[in-house]
Every structure is written in structure tokens, then in C-alpha cells.
Design a protein around this motif. Structure first.
Motif, PDB file in Angstrom:
ATOM      1  N   VAL A  94      -9.454   6.605 -32.289  1.00 27.06           N
ATOM      2  CA  VAL A  94      -9.709   7.371 -33.503  1.00 27.06           C
ATOM      3  C   VAL A  94      -9.943   6.441 -34.683  1.00 27.06           C
ATOM      4  O   VAL A  94     -10.879   6.618 -35.466  1.00 27.06           O
ATOM      5  CB  VAL A  94      -8.544   8.332 -33.801  1.00 27.06           C
ATOM      6  CG1 VAL A  94      -8.777   9.111 -35.083  1.00 27.06           C
ATOM      7  CG2 VAL A  94      -8.327   9.277 -32.627  1.00 27.06           C
ATOM      8  N   ASP A  95      -9.078   5.440 -34.824  1.00 30.11           N
ATOM      9  CA  ASP A  95      -9.241   4.410 -35.851  1.00 30.11           C
ATOM     10  C   ASP A  95      -8.542   3.154 -35.359  1.00 30.11           C
ATOM     11  O   ASP A  95      -8.211   3.051 -34.162  1.00 30.11           O
ATOM     12  CB  ASP A  95      -8.708   4.872 -37.216  1.00 30.11           C
ATOM     13  CG  ASP A  95      -7.263   5.358 -37.147  1.00 30.11           C
ATOM     14  OD1 ASP A  95      -6.449   4.724 -36.445  1.00 30.11           O
ATOM     15  OD2 ASP A  95      -6.942   6.379 -37.806  1.00 30.11           O
ATOM     16  N   SER A  96      -8.278   2.208 -36.217  1.00 27.73           N
ATOM     17  CA  SER A  96      -7.745   0.912 -35.784  1.00 27.73           C
ATOM     18  C   SER A  96      -6.337   0.989 -35.216  1.00 27.73           C
ATOM     19  O   SER A  96      -5.893   0.060 -34.529  1.00 27.73           O
ATOM     20  CB  SER A  96      -7.777  -0.088 -36.941  1.00 27.73           C
ATOM     21  OG  SER A  96      -6.920   0.343 -37.992  1.00 27.73           O
TER      22      SER A  96
ATOM     23  N   PHE B  60      -5.620  10.777 -26.074  1.00 26.81           N
ATOM     24  CA  PHE B  60      -5.740  10.848 -24.620  1.00 26.81           C
ATOM     25  C   PHE B  60      -5.889  12.308 -24.192  1.00 26.81           C
ATOM     26  O   PHE B  60      -5.114  13.168 -24.617  1.00 26.81           O
ATOM     27  CB  PHE B  60      -4.505  10.229 -23.949  1.00 26.81           C
ATOM     28  CG  PHE B  60      -4.363   8.758 -24.192  1.00 26.81           C
ATOM     29  CD1 PHE B  60      -4.869   7.841 -23.287  1.00 26.81           C
ATOM     30  CD2 PHE B  60      -3.734   8.281 -25.343  1.00 26.81           C
ATOM     31  CE1 PHE B  60      -4.752   6.472 -23.518  1.00 26.81           C
ATOM     32  CE2 PHE B  60      -3.611   6.926 -25.580  1.00 26.81           C
ATOM     33  CZ  PHE B  60      -4.125   6.022 -24.659  1.00 26.81           C
ATOM     34  N   PHE B  61      -6.869  12.567 -23.343  1.00 22.69           N
ATOM     35  CA  PHE B  61      -7.152  13.908 -22.860  1.00 22.69           C
ATOM     36  C   PHE B  61      -6.680  14.021 -21.407  1.00 22.69           C
ATOM     37  O   PHE B  61      -7.212  13.340 -20.518  1.00 22.69           O
ATOM     38  CB  PHE B  61      -8.651  14.202 -22.969  1.00 22.69           C
ATOM     39  CG  PHE B  61      -9.172  14.123 -24.374  1.00 22.69           C
ATOM     40  CD1 PHE B  61      -9.253  15.257 -25.169  1.00 22.69           C
ATOM     41  CD2 PHE B  61      -9.564  12.890 -24.920  1.00 22.69           C
ATOM     42  CE1 PHE B  61      -9.725  15.188 -26.476  1.00 22.69           C
ATOM     43  CE2 PHE B  61     -10.042  12.809 -26.218  1.00 22.69           C
ATOM     44  CZ  PHE B  61     -10.128  13.958 -27.001  1.00 22.69           C
TER      45      PHE B  61
ATOM     46  N   PRO C  29      -1.574  21.234 -25.555  1.00 22.44           N
ATOM     47  CA  PRO C  29      -0.972  21.019 -24.236  1.00 22.44           C
ATOM     48  C   PRO C  29      -1.687  19.963 -23.389  1.00 22.44           C
ATOM     49  O   PRO C  29      -1.098  19.430 -22.456  1.00 22.44           O
ATOM     50  CB  PRO C  29      -1.066  22.397 -23.578  1.00 22.44           C
ATOM     51  CG  PRO C  29      -1.027  23.354 -24.721  1.00 22.44           C
ATOM     52  CD  PRO C  29      -1.819  22.684 -25.808  1.00 22.44           C
ATOM     53  N   THR C  30      -2.932  19.629 -23.732  1.00 24.33           N
ATOM     54  CA  THR C  30      -3.687  18.669 -22.919  1.00 24.33           C
ATOM     55  C   THR C  30      -4.146  17.446 -23.691  1.00 24.33           C
ATOM     56  O   THR C  30      -4.882  16.618 -23.148  1.00 24.33           O
ATOM     57  CB  THR C  30      -4.923  19.348 -22.297  1.00 24.33           C
ATOM     58  OG1 THR C  30      -5.763  19.848 -23.348  1.00 24.33           O
ATOM     59  CG2 THR C  30      -4.514  20.479 -21.375  1.00 24.33           C
ATOM     60  N   VAL C  31      -3.726  17.303 -24.942  1.00 25.54           N
ATOM     61  CA  VAL C  31      -4.167  16.166 -25.764  1.00 25.54           C
ATOM     62  C   VAL C  31      -2.963  15.453 -26.370  1.00 25.54           C
ATOM     63  O   VAL C  31      -2.108  16.078 -26.997  1.00 25.54           O
ATOM     64  CB  VAL C  31      -5.125  16.611 -26.892  1.00 25.54           C
ATOM     65  CG1 VAL C  31      -5.553  15.396 -27.717  1.00 25.54           C
ATOM     66  CG2 VAL C  31      -6.347  17.308 -26.315  1.00 25.54           C
ATOM     67  N   VAL C  32      -2.913  14.132 -26.160  1.00 26.73           N
ATOM     68  CA  VAL C  32      -1.830  13.299 -26.677  1.00 26.73           C
ATOM     69  C   VAL C  32      -2.391  12.382 -27.756  1.00 26.73           C
ATOM     70  O   VAL C  32      -3.434  11.747 -27.569  1.00 26.73           O
ATOM     71  CB  VAL C  32      -1.205  12.450 -25.551  1.00 26.73           C
ATOM     72  CG1 VAL C  32      -0.150  11.492 -26.122  1.00 26.73           C
ATOM     73  CG2 VAL C  32      -0.600  13.337 -24.472  1.00 26.73           C
ATOM     74  N   ARG C  33      -1.701  12.311 -28.866  1.00 25.13           N
ATOM     75  CA  ARG C  33      -2.081  11.429 -29.966  1.00 25.13           C
ATOM     76  C   ARG C  33      -1.081  10.282 -30.037  1.00 25.13           C
ATOM     77  O   ARG C  33       0.128  10.498 -29.980  1.00 25.13           O
ATOM     78  CB  ARG C  33      -2.108  12.193 -31.288  1.00 25.13           C
ATOM     79  CG  ARG C  33      -2.556  11.373 -32.506  1.00 25.13           C
ATOM     80  CD  ARG C  33      -2.506  12.237 -33.756  1.00 25.13           C
ATOM     81  NE  ARG C  33      -2.928  11.516 -34.954  1.00 25.13           N
ATOM     82  CZ  ARG C  33      -4.187  11.448 -35.380  1.00 25.13           C
ATOM     83  NH1 ARG C  33      -5.138  12.049 -34.689  1.00 25.13           N
ATOM     84  NH2 ARG C  33      -4.486  10.784 -36.486  1.00 25.13           N
ATOM     85  N   MET C  34      -1.581   9.055 -30.169  1.00 25.58           N
ATOM     86  CA  MET C  34      -0.720   7.881 -30.190  1.00 25.58           C
ATOM     87  C   MET C  34      -1.099   7.008 -31.377  1.00 25.58           C
ATOM     88  O   MET C  34      -2.258   6.608 -31.527  1.00 25.58           O
ATOM     89  CB  MET C  34      -0.870   7.101 -28.874  1.00 25.58           C
ATOM     90  CG  MET C  34       0.283   6.180 -28.574  1.00 25.58           C
ATOM     91  SD  MET C  34       0.181   5.488 -26.889  1.00 25.58           S
ATOM     92  CE  MET C  34       0.192   6.978 -25.880  1.00 25.58           C
ATOM     93  N   VAL C  35      -0.112   6.706 -32.226  1.00 28.20           N
ATOM     94  CA  VAL C  35      -0.350   5.910 -33.429  1.00 28.20           C
ATOM     95  C   VAL C  35       0.492   4.635 -33.354  1.00 28.20           C
ATOM     96  O   VAL C  35       1.718   4.698 -33.165  1.00 28.20           O
ATOM     97  CB  VAL C  35       0.004   6.702 -34.701  1.00 28.20           C
ATOM     98  CG1 VAL C  35      -0.278   5.856 -35.941  1.00 28.20           C
ATOM     99  CG2 VAL C  35      -0.787   8.011 -34.756  1.00 28.20           C
ATOM    100  N   PHE C  36      -0.162   3.479 -33.526  1.00 28.76           N
ATOM    101  CA  PHE C  36       0.514   2.189 -33.489  1.00 28.76           C
ATOM    102  C   PHE C  36       0.852   1.728 -34.904  1.00 28.76           C
ATOM    103  O   PHE C  36       0.200   2.127 -35.874  1.00 28.76           O
ATOM    104  CB  PHE C  36      -0.381   1.150 -32.804  1.00 28.76           C
ATOM    105  CG  PHE C  36      -0.499   1.345 -31.325  1.00 28.76           C
ATOM    106  CD1 PHE C  36       0.216   0.562 -30.433  1.00 28.76           C
ATOM    107  CD2 PHE C  36      -1.341   2.335 -30.814  1.00 28.76           C
ATOM    108  CE1 PHE C  36       0.111   0.751 -29.073  1.00 28.76           C
ATOM    109  CE2 PHE C  36      -1.451   2.534 -29.446  1.00 28.76           C
ATOM    110  CZ  PHE C  36      -0.721   1.740 -28.576  1.00 28.76           C
TER     111      PHE C  36
END
Length: 301
Positions: free
Chosen positions: A90-92, A97-98, A145-152
Motif C-alpha cells: 500500500v505504501d512504504s 494480504f488477500f 473476513p478475507t483481507v489482512v492489513r499489516m503496518v510496519f
């Protein structure tokens, strides 16, 4: 201390023709027996520290994506779909994840909430998983329910590796009602519900563990781990035809003994494992000389 990483290659000792079939001409084996040195304390992913526990867990549980054999962790193209059928940056610092449609072995659907639950368990200071430090600062949430968002926390080149390699996803609906401080106390087979190619069929601590095929991607009906108390005993299992596979020859002095057996084959394969070499810079010996340290580094493959 000075450390450097070395991509290691390991070898697996195979008993040719050792995997037996109950029907002649069948192109799938019934049972494969694996000899290991020591037994796992646990196979629930965030509690696993031993190599054998990780090997077993990889057949029971799945990651979001899989690093190709021999692939570089920093190469975003070296990953193939796991629980996630695709992913996007999505960005840096943010990834999405689908998930592909997947059921747990008990029939319940696997959702983004399970992924969030697994990451939170790995990050829990009560459990102190082996990946605890690597996952620090990563925020995981379910967009649907089917999409995970991950931010570092920061932009860095190994984000996809940390997002996919360390965490094997396990079911929230099985473990959420049990206090995490008690997760290691119960080894009941019914608790170890996964979504991988095999399901847990039996576990006799310090002796053996049995997995049975749960999906079409498994080519062997049954996997059996036999736990040996020491390297000599593990090697003798293979020589006595009591096991089909031994991951490494534990005692290099026995290499010729194994290779002289015409029924055995030594097969090297690439591994994602890294080794570290450290020098004591405070030493007054040879390592105190920078030229010696440099020579050792340059002379190592």
C-alpha cells in the motif's frame, strides 16, 4: 563481537525405496518415517523453539506466503501464495494480504481474525515466541473476513519476509478461551487443529508423533516422527531400516558408513537457515588481529 551471515546448505539422508505402499504400482506412499534427535516440547507455532517442532508444524499449519527454496528473503518475487492468494504494498510501511478460501481441519472457515490472533500471540510477552523480536512494532488488523492489513514501524527491505516467514497461523476459535499462560500445558490431540496438508493423529511425547493426510497436496498418507535420545540412536534407526529419513548425518565421522549402504542416498538442498560466526574482540589471542579475522571471513564459503 563481529557477526556475518552465511547461507547454509543442509543435507537429508534418504532410504531409497523405504516408503512403503500397501498396493503394488501405487504412486503414493503409505507411510514415511523420519528419525530425529530429541523430541519437541511443543508443536503449537508460537511455543516452538526446536527444529523438529517447526518441521512438524509446517505440515499442520500454514503461513501467509512461502519463501521459495533457496530464495532470498529480500526478493519480493521469491514468495509463492500460502494462506494469502495475493498481496500488495500500500505504501512504504503498509501491506495488504488477500486470503484464499480455506477451512480448518475441523471444518470452520479460516478468516483474517485468525491471522490477527496468531500475530498477537507471537507478539505476546507472556509467550515470548522465537519471533518475538522480529515482529516488534508490526500492527496487524482485519479489514474484512478475507483481507489482512499489516503496518510496519519503519520502511525496510525485509518487510515481506517478517510478514510471512515467522508466523504459522492457528485457529482463534480453538485457543482463544484458554489463557495463554496455559497453552503449553495441554498436549491433547484435539487442540492442534490446523489448515495444512496433514492433521495430527497421535502424539506420544519422547517417542513418536503421527500426522495423517488431510488434503490433496500431501503425497504421503502418513508421516511418522520417531524421536531418538542422541545422534547415534537416530543414525542407527536409518541403518536398521526403522526410519526412512534423517535430516543430517549427526556425526561426520560416520559419513562413509552411511554412504557405503547402497540403500541410502545423501541429498543436499538449500535452506533458509543462516549461521553466525563471532569473534571475541577483547581476546589477546589470534582473534585480536584484524587481519586474522578478515582472513577467516574471506576464507569461509
Amino acid at each position: 563481537m563481529i557477526h556475518y551471515k552465511v547461507h547454509r546448505f543442509v543435507a537429508i539422508l534418504l532410504l531409497l525405496g523405504g516408503c512403503t505402499s500397501s498396493a503394488k504400482g501405487c504412486d503414493q506412499c503409505d507411510t514415511l518415517v523420519i528419525a530425529t534427535i530429541g523430541s519437541p516440547e511443543q508443536i503449537l507455532p508460537p511455543l516452538v523453539w526446536e527444529t523438529v517442532g517447526r518441521d512438524i508444524g509446517d505440515q499442520l499449519y500454514q503461513r501467509l506466503a512461502v519463501l521459495d527454496s533457496g530464495g532470498s528473503p529480500l526478493d519480493d518475487q521469491a514468495y509463492t501464495p500460502g494462506l494469502a492468494e495475493r498481496w500488495e504494498r500500500v505504501d512504504s510501511v503498509t501491506w495488504r494480504f488477500f486470503l484464499r478460501p480455506t477451512n480448518w481441519h475441523d471444518g470452520q472457515p479460516l478468516t483474517a481474525d485468525d491471522v490477527v490472533f496468531a500475530f498477537e500471540a507471537y507478539q505476546d510477552s507472556v509467550l515470548v515466541s522465537g519471533a518475538f523480536g522480529s515482529l516488534a512494532g508490526i500492527e496487524v488488523s482485519a479489514e474484512s473476513p478475507t483481507v489482512v492489513r499489516m503496518v510496519f514501524a519503519t520502511a525496510r527491505p525485509d518487510q515481506l519476509y517478517d510478514a510471512t516467514y515467522h508466523v504459522r497461523v492457528f485457529p482463534q476459535h480453538v485457543w482463544d478461551s484458554i489463557p495463554r499462560s496455559r497453552w503449553g500445558a495441554d498436549r491433547s490431540v484435539g487442540l492442534y487443529v490446523g489448515s495444512g496438508p496433514y492433521r495430527l493423529a497421535g502424539w506420544n511425547p519422547d517417542q513418536s508423533l503421527i500426522l495423517e493426510r488431510a488434503g490433496s497436496t500431501a503425497n504421503v498418507e502418513r508421516l511418522v516422527w520417531r524421536f531418538a535420545g542422541d545422534p547415534t540412536a537416530a543414525g542407527n534407526m536409518v541403518l536398521a531400516r526403522e526410519a526412512d529419513i534423517l535430516e543430517t548425518i549427526p556425526d561426520p565421522s560416520r559419513r562413509d558408513e552411511f554412504l557405503a549402504d547402497g540403500a541410502l542416498r545423501l541429498k543436499p538442498y538449500p535452506s533458509g537457515v543462516y549461521g553466525f560466526l563471532g569473534f571475541n574482540l577483547a581476546s589477546t589471542g589470534a582473534f585480536s588481529d584484524a587481519r586474522v579475522r578478515q582472513a577467516l571471513v574471506l576464507g569461509s564459503d
